[in-house]
Design a protein around this motif. Structure first.
Motif, short mmCIF file in Angstrom:
data_model
loop_
_atom_site.label_atom_id
_atom_site.label_comp_id
_atom_site.label_asym_id
_atom_site.label_seq_id
_atom_site.Cartn_x
_atom_site.Cartn_y
_atom_site.Cartn_z
N VAL A 191 0.83 -1.21 0.00
CA VAL A 191 0.00 0.00 0.00
C VAL A 191 0.87 1.25 0.00
N VAL A 192 1.84 1.30 0.92
CA VAL A 192 2.68 2.49 1.04
C VAL A 192 3.53 2.68 -0.21
N SER A 193 4.15 1.62 -0.68
CA SER A 193 4.99 1.73 -1.87
C SER A 193 4.16 2.11 -3.10
N TRP A 194 2.93 1.58 -3.22
CA TRP A 194 2.07 1.92 -4.36
C TRP A 194 1.71 3.40 -4.34
N ILE A 195 1.37 3.94 -3.16
CA ILE A 195 1.03 5.36 -3.06
C ILE A 195 2.22 6.22 -3.44
N ILE A 244 -2.18 8.71 16.70
CA ILE A 244 -0.83 8.15 16.74
C ILE A 244 -0.86 6.65 16.48
N LEU A 245 -1.83 5.96 17.09
CA LEU A 245 -1.93 4.51 16.90
C LEU A 245 -2.27 4.17 15.46
N ALA A 246 -3.16 4.96 14.85
CA ALA A 246 -3.55 4.69 13.47
C ALA A 246 -2.43 5.01 12.49
N GLN A 247 -1.58 5.95 12.84
CA GLN A 247 -0.51 6.37 11.95
C GLN A 247 0.73 5.48 12.06
N SER A 248 0.87 4.80 13.20
CA SER A 248 2.07 4.01 13.46
C SER A 248 2.32 2.93 12.41
N PRO A 249 1.32 2.15 11.98
CA PRO A 249 1.60 1.12 10.95
C PRO A 249 2.16 1.70 9.66
N PHE A 250 1.65 2.87 9.22
CA PHE A 250 2.17 3.50 8.01
C PHE A 250 3.60 3.99 8.22
N GLN A 274 10.39 0.54 6.77
CA GLN A 274 10.85 -0.72 6.19
C GLN A 274 11.05 -0.61 4.67
N VAL A 275 10.18 0.14 3.99
CA VAL A 275 10.33 0.33 2.55
C VAL A 275 11.64 1.04 2.24
N LEU A 276 11.94 2.12 2.99
CA LEU A 276 13.19 2.85 2.79
C LEU A 276 14.39 2.01 3.19
N ASN A 277 14.22 1.19 4.21
CA ASN A 277 15.31 0.30 4.62
C ASN A 277 15.63 -0.72 3.53
N HIS A 278 14.59 -1.25 2.88
CA HIS A 278 14.80 -2.17 1.76
C HIS A 278 15.50 -1.46 0.59
N ILE A 279 15.13 -0.20 0.35
CA ILE A 279 15.76 0.56 -0.73
C ILE A 279 17.25 0.76 -0.42
N ALA A 280 17.56 1.07 0.84
CA ALA A 280 18.95 1.26 1.24
C ALA A 280 19.77 -0.02 1.05
N GLN A 281 19.14 -1.16 1.26
CA GLN A 281 19.84 -2.44 1.11
C GLN A 281 19.80 -2.97 -0.33
N GLY A 282 19.15 -2.21 -1.22
CA GLY A 282 19.08 -2.62 -2.62
C GLY A 282 18.13 -3.76 -2.86
#
Length: 366
Positions: free
Chosen positions: A11-15, A107-113, A119-127
């Motif tokens: 969802v996040v990566s698609w947006i 805050i609780l609703a925003q935490s998962p995003f 995690q998406v940016l962490n995956h990008i950093a690791q290629g």
């Protein structure tokens, strides 16, 4: 974590990819502007969806403030019986329709995003390919820099990792420090605005002390944890802080808490525009108070020398008093001289009778 939040990664990566496709029409698709604005747009979209929860948070916070005196009374009354205390608290919440967790809902609703973006940016950093971000988009995101800092690097990353992404460690640390400071300051000002303007100052409750403590704790937490956030996450969190600040300013101005400073300011604005209907007796009392305050004269400022001598009035009084005492001395000396002169005259007369010519005695007294 990847198993539980895996669908949110998509969802996040698609947006982000959809916004990136739009901004690529304006900026270079590999630039930090295209990817950075995509993250900012993600924040705006999420916060717009969370507006109903934010309204519930405001109402819950106000209800909690109003209930603080009653909650404190329950705690004092049943301080030796914790179970009865909890039962009375739940009964109070039910009667007033207050949910203590409502203040934490945004805050609780925003935490998962937030975690998913991290995690998406962490995956990008690791290629690594993540969500809908394929190889070409992955290479484009890795080339994106914001003021010389790649979106996927952190303050604590090594120099070799930063150089592999085409940046220097100095640029990364300068950018991350500036963003962490701005993030902490925005959080502090948001909490301070809530404490100084939108709290009923006529009621002193433990809730106010808790909010005051959070005003200093949250910025410190952001500063400590911010060094472990990628630059893209810092962009996300700084944007959401600025959004919260602006949203809170709007709510405080339009719908402040009764009894707060913002409420008084709003009443004055409505009164100046003639939109506030108030009791004629209260309006008359207020006008009388303002007239009395305007008619009251402030004492003139005096120098230190004048204050020590008592001011010019005291000097005049002292001089007049001194003059009066001199006059009294002159009068007393004049009276003394007159008495002395009178005594001398009487003495002279009596001396003339004794030593001077005597009257002849009557013939019958020979």
């Amino acid at each position: 974590m990847d198993t539980i939040l895996g669908p949110l990664y998509y969802v996040v990566s698609w947006i982000i990819v959809q916004f990136h496709a739009f901004y690529s029409l304006i900026f270079d698709k590999n630039s930090g502007w295209a990817w950075g604005l995509s993250i900012v747009s993600l924040v705006v979209l999420i916060r717009i969806c969370l507006i109903p929860l934010f309204v519930k948070q405001i109402k819950a916070t106000r209800n909690m403030q109003a209930l603080q005196p009653k909650m404190k009374a329950i705690q004092e009354r049943y301080k030796s019986d914790k179970q009865r205390q909890s039962e009375e608290m739940m009964k109070l919440y039910k009667e007033t329709g207050t949910n203590p967790l409502s203040s934490c809902l945004p805050i609780l609703a925003q935490s998962p995003f937030f975690i998913s973006l991290y995690q998406v940016l962490n995956h990008i950093a690791q290629g690594k390919v993540v969500g809908v971000i394929d190889k070409p988009l992955l290479e484009s995101a890795r080339q994106a820099h914001i003021f010389g800092a790649p979106l996927s690097v952190k303050f604590m990353d090594s120099a070799s990792k930063v150089e592999s992404l085409g940046a220097t460690l100095t640029d990364v640390r300068v950018v991350t420090v500036i963003m962490i400071v701005l993030m902490s300051l925005s959080q502090f000002y948001t909490q301070r605005q809530l404490m100084t303007k939108n709290v009923d100052l006529t009621v002193k409750t433990p809730f106010m002390q808790q909010q005051k403590m959070l005003m200093y704790v949250f910025p410190i937490m952001f500063a400590v944890f911010g060094i472990n956030f990628p630059v893209g996450v810092l962009v996300y969190w700084l944007t959401t802080n600025v959004w919260t600040l602006g949203q809170q300013m709007f709510v405080i101005r339009r719908n402040p808490t009764p009894g707060s400073l913002a409420f008084q300011q709003r009443q004055e604005r409505l009164r100046a525009k003639g939109k506030l209907k108030e009791d004629p007796a209260q309006a008359e009392a207020r006008e009388v108070a303002e007239a009395a305050r305007a008619a009251r004269q402030q004492p003139k400022r005096q120098t230190k020398a004048k204050r020590q001598t008592g001011g010019p009035g005291h000097a005049v009084a002292a001089s007049s008093g001194k003059k009066t005492s001199l006059e009294k001395q002159d009068e007393e000396s004049g009276e003394t001289k007159a008495k002395q002169a009178g005594g001398t005259a009487r003495g002279a007369k009596s001396g003339q009778r004794k030593g001077g010519p005597q009257r002849p005695k009557h013939p019958t007294k020979k």
